[in-house]
Each structure stands twice: as C-alpha cells, then as structure tokens.
Design a protein around this motif. Structure first.
Motif, PDB file in Angstrom:
ATOM      1  N   PRO A 162       3.064  15.883   2.672  1.00 44.19           N
ATOM      2  CA  PRO A 162       4.282  16.514   2.165  1.00 44.19           C
ATOM      3  C   PRO A 162       5.486  15.586   2.270  1.00 44.19           C
ATOM      4  CG  PRO A 162       3.832  17.280   4.376  1.00 44.19           C
ATOM      5  CD  PRO A 162       2.670  16.401   3.987  1.00 44.19           C
ATOM      6  N   ASP A 163       6.595  16.047   1.720  1.00 43.53           N
ATOM      7  CA  ASP A 163       7.864  15.330   1.802  1.00 43.53           C
ATOM      8  C   ASP A 163       8.425  15.473   3.215  1.00 43.53           C
ATOM      9  OD1 ASP A 163      10.368  14.297   1.543  1.00 43.53           O
ATOM     10  OD2 ASP A 163      11.119  15.843   0.180  1.00 43.53           O
ATOM     11  N   PHE A 164       8.665  14.346   3.892  1.00 44.73           N
ATOM     12  CA  PHE A 164       9.238  14.382   5.239  1.00 44.73           C
ATOM     13  C   PHE A 164      10.752  14.192   5.213  1.00 44.73           C
ATOM     14  CE2 PHE A 164       4.811  13.057   5.996  1.00 44.73           C
ATOM     15  CZ  PHE A 164       4.429  14.017   6.913  1.00 44.73           C
ATOM     16  N   GLY A 165      11.338  14.020   4.037  1.00 43.18           N
ATOM     17  CA  GLY A 165      12.782  13.881   3.922  1.00 43.18           C
ATOM     18  C   GLY A 165      13.255  12.466   4.194  1.00 43.18           C
ATOM     19  N   GLN A 166      14.557  12.312   4.229  1.00 40.74           N
ATOM     20  CA  GLN A 166      15.159  11.010   4.474  1.00 40.74           C
ATOM     21  C   GLN A 166      15.060  10.658   5.947  1.00 40.74           C
ATOM     22  OE1 GLN A 166      18.887  10.192   2.399  1.00 40.74           O
ATOM     23  NE2 GLN A 166      19.689   9.213   4.237  1.00 40.74           N
ATOM     24  N   CYS A 167      14.965   9.366   6.225  1.00 41.30           N
ATOM     25  CA  CYS A 167      14.909   8.873   7.602  1.00 41.30           C
ATOM     26  C   CYS A 167      16.116   9.396   8.384  1.00 41.30           C
ATOM     27  CB  CYS A 167      14.893   7.343   7.596  1.00 41.30           C
ATOM     28  SG  CYS A 167      14.836   6.588   9.238  1.00 41.30           S
ATOM     29  N   LEU A 168      15.884   9.804   9.636  1.00 37.85           N
ATOM     30  CA  LEU A 168      16.940  10.371  10.465  1.00 37.85           C
ATOM     31  C   LEU A 168      17.911   9.330  11.006  1.00 37.85           C
ATOM     32  CD1 LEU A 168      15.079  13.091  12.587  1.00 37.85           C
ATOM     33  CD2 LEU A 168      16.617  13.428  10.652  1.00 37.85           C
ATOM     34  N   VAL A 169      17.577   8.055  10.944  1.00 41.96           N
ATOM     35  CA  VAL A 169      18.505   7.019  11.389  1.00 41.96           C
ATOM     36  C   VAL A 169      19.710   7.038  10.454  1.00 41.96           C
ATOM     37  CG1 VAL A 169      18.854   4.544  11.698  1.00 41.96           C
ATOM     38  CG2 VAL A 169      16.730   5.612  12.473  1.00 41.96           C
ATOM     39  N   GLU A 170      20.894   7.154  11.022  1.00 35.03           N
ATOM     40  CA  GLU A 170      22.090   7.518  10.262  1.00 35.03           C
ATOM     41  C   GLU A 170      22.341   6.665   9.020  1.00 35.03           C
ATOM     42  OE1 GLU A 170      25.941   9.534  11.984  1.00 35.03           O
ATOM     43  OE2 GLU A 170      26.003   7.376  12.288  1.00 35.03           O
ATOM     44  N   PRO A 171      22.321   5.329   9.087  1.00 40.86           N
ATOM     45  CA  PRO A 171      22.637   4.552   7.885  1.00 40.86           C
ATOM     46  C   PRO A 171      21.445   4.297   6.962  1.00 40.86           C
ATOM     47  CG  PRO A 171      22.363   3.069   9.713  1.00 40.86           C
ATOM     48  CD  PRO A 171      22.190   4.457  10.272  1.00 40.86           C
ATOM     49  N   CYS A 172      20.254   4.739   7.336  1.00 37.16           N
ATOM     50  CA  CYS A 172      19.052   4.379   6.588  1.00 37.16           C
ATOM     51  C   CYS A 172      18.852   5.284   5.375  1.00 37.16           C
ATOM     52  CB  CYS A 172      17.819   4.453   7.494  1.00 37.16           C
ATOM     53  SG  CYS A 172      16.294   3.927   6.648  1.00 37.16           S
ATOM     54  N   GLU A 174      16.140   5.166   3.402  1.00 44.79           N
ATOM     55  CA  GLU A 174      14.731   5.209   3.044  1.00 44.79           C
ATOM     56  C   GLU A 174      14.114   6.562   3.395  1.00 44.79           C
ATOM     57  OE1 GLU A 174      13.718   2.829   1.297  1.00 44.79           O
ATOM     58  OE2 GLU A 174      15.359   1.421   1.700  1.00 44.79           O
ATOM     59  N   LEU A 175      12.969   6.857   2.754  1.00 46.13           N
ATOM     60  CA  LEU A 175      12.265   8.106   3.015  1.00 46.13           C
ATOM     61  C   LEU A 175      11.377   7.979   4.253  1.00 46.13           C
ATOM     62  CD1 LEU A 175      11.188   9.102  -0.606  1.00 46.13           C
ATOM     63  CD2 LEU A 175      13.031  10.095   0.766  1.00 46.13           C
ATOM     64  N   ALA A 176      11.279   9.070   4.994  1.00 44.24           N
ATOM     65  CA  ALA A 176      10.386   9.113   6.149  1.00 44.24           C
ATOM     66  C   ALA A 176       8.944   9.292   5.682  1.00 44.24           C
ATOM     67  CB  ALA A 176      10.789  10.251   7.084  1.00 44.24           C
ATOM     68  N   ASP A 177       8.004   8.891   6.550  1.00 40.68           N
ATOM     69  CA  ASP A 177       6.589   9.050   6.189  1.00 40.68           C
ATOM     70  C   ASP A 177       5.781   9.667   7.329  1.00 40.68           C
ATOM     71  OD1 ASP A 177       6.373   6.999   8.023  1.00 40.68           O
ATOM     72  OD2 ASP A 177       5.349   5.595   6.681  1.00 40.68           O
ATOM     73  N   ASN A 178       6.470  10.384   8.251  1.00 40.33           N
ATOM     74  CA  ASN A 178       5.783  10.962   9.405  1.00 40.33           C
ATOM     75  C   ASN A 178       6.593  12.142   9.930  1.00 40.33           C
ATOM     76  OD1 ASN A 178       7.629   9.915  11.708  1.00 40.33           O
ATOM     77  ND2 ASN A 178       7.216   8.103  10.465  1.00 40.33           N
ATOM     78  N   PRO A 179       5.992  12.977  10.784  1.00 41.54           N
ATOM     79  CA  PRO A 179       6.676  14.183  11.276  1.00 41.54           C
ATOM     80  C   PRO A 179       7.938  13.920  12.090  1.00 41.54           C
ATOM     81  CG  PRO A 179       4.316  14.365  11.613  1.00 41.54           C
ATOM     82  CD  PRO A 179       4.571  12.961  11.192  1.00 41.54           C
ATOM     83  N   LEU A 180       8.092  12.714  12.680  1.00 41.50           N
ATOM     84  CA  LEU A 180       9.320  12.417  13.407  1.00 41.50           C
ATOM     85  C   LEU A 180      10.497  12.201  12.461  1.00 41.50           C
ATOM     86  CD1 LEU A 180       8.189   9.982  16.254  1.00 41.50           C
ATOM     87  CD2 LEU A 180       8.281  12.480  16.240  1.00 41.50           C
ATOM     88  N   ARG A 181      10.203  12.137  11.185  1.00 40.17           N
ATOM     89  CA  ARG A 181      11.202  11.916  10.137  1.00 40.17           C
ATOM     90  C   ARG A 181      11.886  10.563  10.291  1.00 40.17           C
ATOM     91  NH1 ARG A 181      15.273  16.571   9.048  1.00 40.17           N
ATOM     92  NH2 ARG A 181      15.783  15.054   7.400  1.00 40.17           N
ATOM     93  N   LEU A 182      11.061   9.532  10.494  1.00 40.02           N
ATOM     94  CA  LEU A 182      11.517   8.156  10.509  1.00 40.02           C
ATOM     95  C   LEU A 182      10.801   7.399   9.412  1.00 40.02           C
ATOM     96  CD1 LEU A 182      11.459   7.398  14.357  1.00 40.02           C
ATOM     97  CD2 LEU A 182      13.463   7.995  12.962  1.00 40.02           C
ATOM     98  N   CYS A 183      11.492   6.457   8.780  1.00 39.78           N
ATOM     99  CA  CYS A 183      10.800   5.598   7.829  1.00 39.78           C
ATOM    100  C   CYS A 183       9.865   4.679   8.607  1.00 39.78           C
ATOM    101  CB  CYS A 183      11.815   4.800   7.001  1.00 39.78           C
ATOM    102  SG  CYS A 183      12.696   3.521   7.936  1.00 39.78           S
ATOM    103  N   ARG A 184       9.006   3.958   7.889  1.00 40.86           N
ATOM    104  CA  ARG A 184       7.999   3.159   8.561  1.00 40.86           C
ATOM    105  C   ARG A 184       8.630   2.068   9.434  1.00 40.86           C
ATOM    106  NH1 ARG A 184       4.299   3.919  11.330  1.00 40.86           N
ATOM    107  NH2 ARG A 184       4.268   5.756   9.959  1.00 40.86           N
ATOM    108  N   ARG A 185       9.659   1.386   8.925  1.00 40.06           N
ATOM    109  CA  ARG A 185      10.274   0.317   9.720  1.00 40.06           C
ATOM    110  C   ARG A 185      10.953   0.873  10.968  1.00 40.06           C
ATOM    111  NH1 ARG A 185      11.177  -1.691   4.381  1.00 40.06           N
ATOM    112  NH2 ARG A 185      10.186  -3.729   4.077  1.00 40.06           N
ATOM    113  N   HIS A 186      11.619   2.022  10.836  1.00 40.70           N
ATOM    114  CA  HIS A 186      12.266   2.585  12.020  1.00 40.70           C
ATOM    115  C   HIS A 186      11.247   3.211  12.976  1.00 40.70           C
ATOM    116  CE1 HIS A 186      16.326   2.340   9.995  1.00 40.70           C
ATOM    117  NE2 HIS A 186      16.536   1.857  11.206  1.00 40.70           N
TER     118      HIS A 186
END
Length: 341
Positions: A162-172, A174-186
């Motif tokens: 499913p869609d995990f939304g935008q990365c939670l890191v404030e300036p990022c 990129e889209l998240a790819d996991n339940p923590l809602r972080l992009c892969r690099r973060h």
C-alpha cells in the motif's frame, strides 16, 4: 552585529510600514503573478536540466549525471577534464571524445512495477521489499530447477504494497516504502543513527500485508523518534531539486521570490548551484527562522551565507518603499529604474 543583520527590514527611527504578515502577503501576490514561472511557487522546486541560471546538466553531451557544484561537468568528467587539460587537450576535443555516463541512482524514482504507490529502488523497477522477494525467489528457483526464472512473468503474481505516504523526515519529499513511513535512504540513516526513539515494526511485516492485517509500529520513545524526523536533514543532495519543506511561511516565500528574481534577471546573472540553495533552506530550517534577515551567517555554510545576503538585497526592493528608504536616510536606486554596476 552579524553580516545579515546589517540589513534591517524595518528602517530605524520610523514606523514599520510592512509587518511580517504584510511581507508574506506581498510576496504571495508577487509569486502569483503570471510572469512567475510556476516551478518557483512549489514547496519542492524542480528545475529543468538546462535552466540558464539553475541548470545542472553535465557539459559532456548526452551525459545524464548532474553538475558538481560550480563546475562545468559532473564529478567524474570534471576529474577527467582536469587531467586532459594538463596534457594540452582542447575543451572541444574533450567534449567530443568523453564518454557519456548514466546516473548512479534515480533522480526521481518511478513507481514500482508491482506497487503503483511505492517508489522504485532497483534499476529493474522494483521497490526495496519486492527486490528482496525477487532475489529470494530467483535463488530458490535456481537451486530447484538449475536455471534462471523469467522475470517478465514473476511480477504478475505478486501483491502490491500500500501507499505509506511521504517520508516523515521534515525536509524530505520522497515517498516512504515501509510502515515506519521513512523513505529508503532515511531508513538506512535511521539504522546508522542507532534508531532514536526505538521505532520498530515486525521484521516480517510484508507477510502481515499478505494476510490483510494492519502492521503495528511500536516506539520506545515516540517523542524521540519525532524529534529525529524533525531535526534530520536530507539523506542526499537531491538532483535538480530544492526542498523548502519544513520552512516557515515567510522565509519560504522569500527564497522562492529571490530564486525567481535572480533567475529572471540579466543574462550575466551568476549561477546559483542547487546544492548551495539547499544549504540556505537547510540552515533556515535548522535555525527555525521566520525570515532570512534572522539567519545567523556565523553558523551557516559559507556559500549559504553569501547567497542569503544576495537574496536580502533583492528583498529590499519589496520590503522598503520609497518613503521607507527616505526615512532611513538612503536612496534605493532600483526604485527609480537605475542600477549601478
């Protein structure tokens, strides 16, 4: 007194004619003008490769890698050119013979072949988790049948995440790819930082999705995790983009207007590398300033302080009316269409 503070927004000894709210309203109106390129109104400014002032394309024809800051070529070609120039090679010959290079990573990841709402991680078009599943399945199939499996048929049998939304890191952006809602690099940076706040989801969370179950996320210290997301910067220098996410409204509008003003000026306007503009945005976000005039240059990177001071010169025409400058005891000649070199 710091260098940036030498340019007050309100002339001393006079009644303020433009408050913070007024300035934001003025800049918002200016940015809404049809003469302003819409790209400068966005929270994430995406710049064309060949832009006259903010261009980031390598000078080697057909090379897809970005410029090194304030260079004519990408990092690899810049090193090659320095070596060839010492041997007397003309620049035209270097550009003709240099081999174009492909980027090492996605500039803007396309959607995964299986998950339309999750970004691609690998060059074969799969997100991070599906690339792991593919590697596992391919190894199993090779051991079982002694030959390679056909990749073209495998994605059709897979379930999209499913869609995990935008990365939670404030300036990022990129889209998240996991339940923590972080992009892969973060996600990688979070692990290297020692997992502040102890955020964790089940290691086999993809199986929870296969069963149609919601994925629990637990925190040892939720406030600590939120603080890490708020204080962490971009995981890499984005190519062709400047992220203004996390900035306060006025300083964001100031950077947007200054970038437009600089980019639409005379042809001899100096180039502002996007990496340096990102430094300005990062320092404004870190210092939590309302306006560029509040930025402390002593804690900024050198390039960020220099560009911020130039931005303030552009903003003086917006913030100081003719009467303001008269009361302050100076003449802003740009108000009268005169500019001294």
């Amino acid at each position: 007194m710091t260098a940036l503070q030498l340019l007050p927004l309100v002339p001393s000894g006079s009644t303020p004619t433009r408050t913070t709210t007024d300035r934001l309203e003025v800049l918002t109106a200016l940015l809404a003008s049809p003469t302003v390129d819409p790209l400068f109104r966005e929270d994430v400014i995406v710049v064309p490769r060949d832009h006259s002032v903010y261009g980031w394309a390598c000078g080697v024809p057909a090379c897809e890698r970005p410029l090194a800051p304030h260079r004519d070529y990408c990092h690899t070609h810049d090193l090659q050119w320095l070596a060839q120039r010492k041997q007397g090679m003309p620049v035209t010959e270097f550009q003709r013979t240099a081999e174009p290079l492909k980027p090492k990573a996605w500039f803007t990841p396309p959607p995964c072949l299986i998950c339309p709402d999750v970004p691609t991680w690998t060059l074969d078009g799969l997100c991070y988790m599906h690339s792991h599943r593919w590697d596992h399945y391919r190894g199993y199939y090779r051991r079982l049948h002694g030959r390679e499996v056909d990749f073209d048929t495998w994605p059709r049998d897979q379930t999209p995440f499913p869609d995990f939304g935008q990365c939670l890191v404030e300036p990022c952006p990129e889209l998240a790819d996991n339940p923590l809602r972080l992009c892969r690099r973060h996600s990688t940076r979070y692990q290297k930082a020692g997992r502040p706040g102890g955020a964790a989801s089940p290691s086999n969370w993809s199986r929870w999705l296969d069963r149609g179950e919601s994925i629990p996320v637990e925190y040892a210290d939720k406030a600590g995790f939120d603080r890490w997301c708020r204080e962490t910067g971009l995981a890499n220098r984005m190519k062709g983009k400047v992220s203004l996410l996390g900035l306060r409204p006025l300083v964001k509008a100031e950077i947007q207007w200054a970038m437009f003003h600089h980019g639409s000026g005379p042809e001899e306007a100096s180039q502002w590398p996007l990496a340096w503009l990102q430094y300005v945005a990062d320092d404004c976000r870190i210092q939590r300033v309302n306006s560029l005039v509040d930025l402390d240059p002593n804690t900024c990177r050198a390039h960020a302080a220099t560009i911020a001071s130039l931005m303030l010169k552009y903003l003086r025409l917006v913030y100081f009316t003719r009467e303001d400058t008269k009361d302050a005891g100076f003449i802003e000649t740009d108000h009268f269409g005169v500019r001294f070199p």
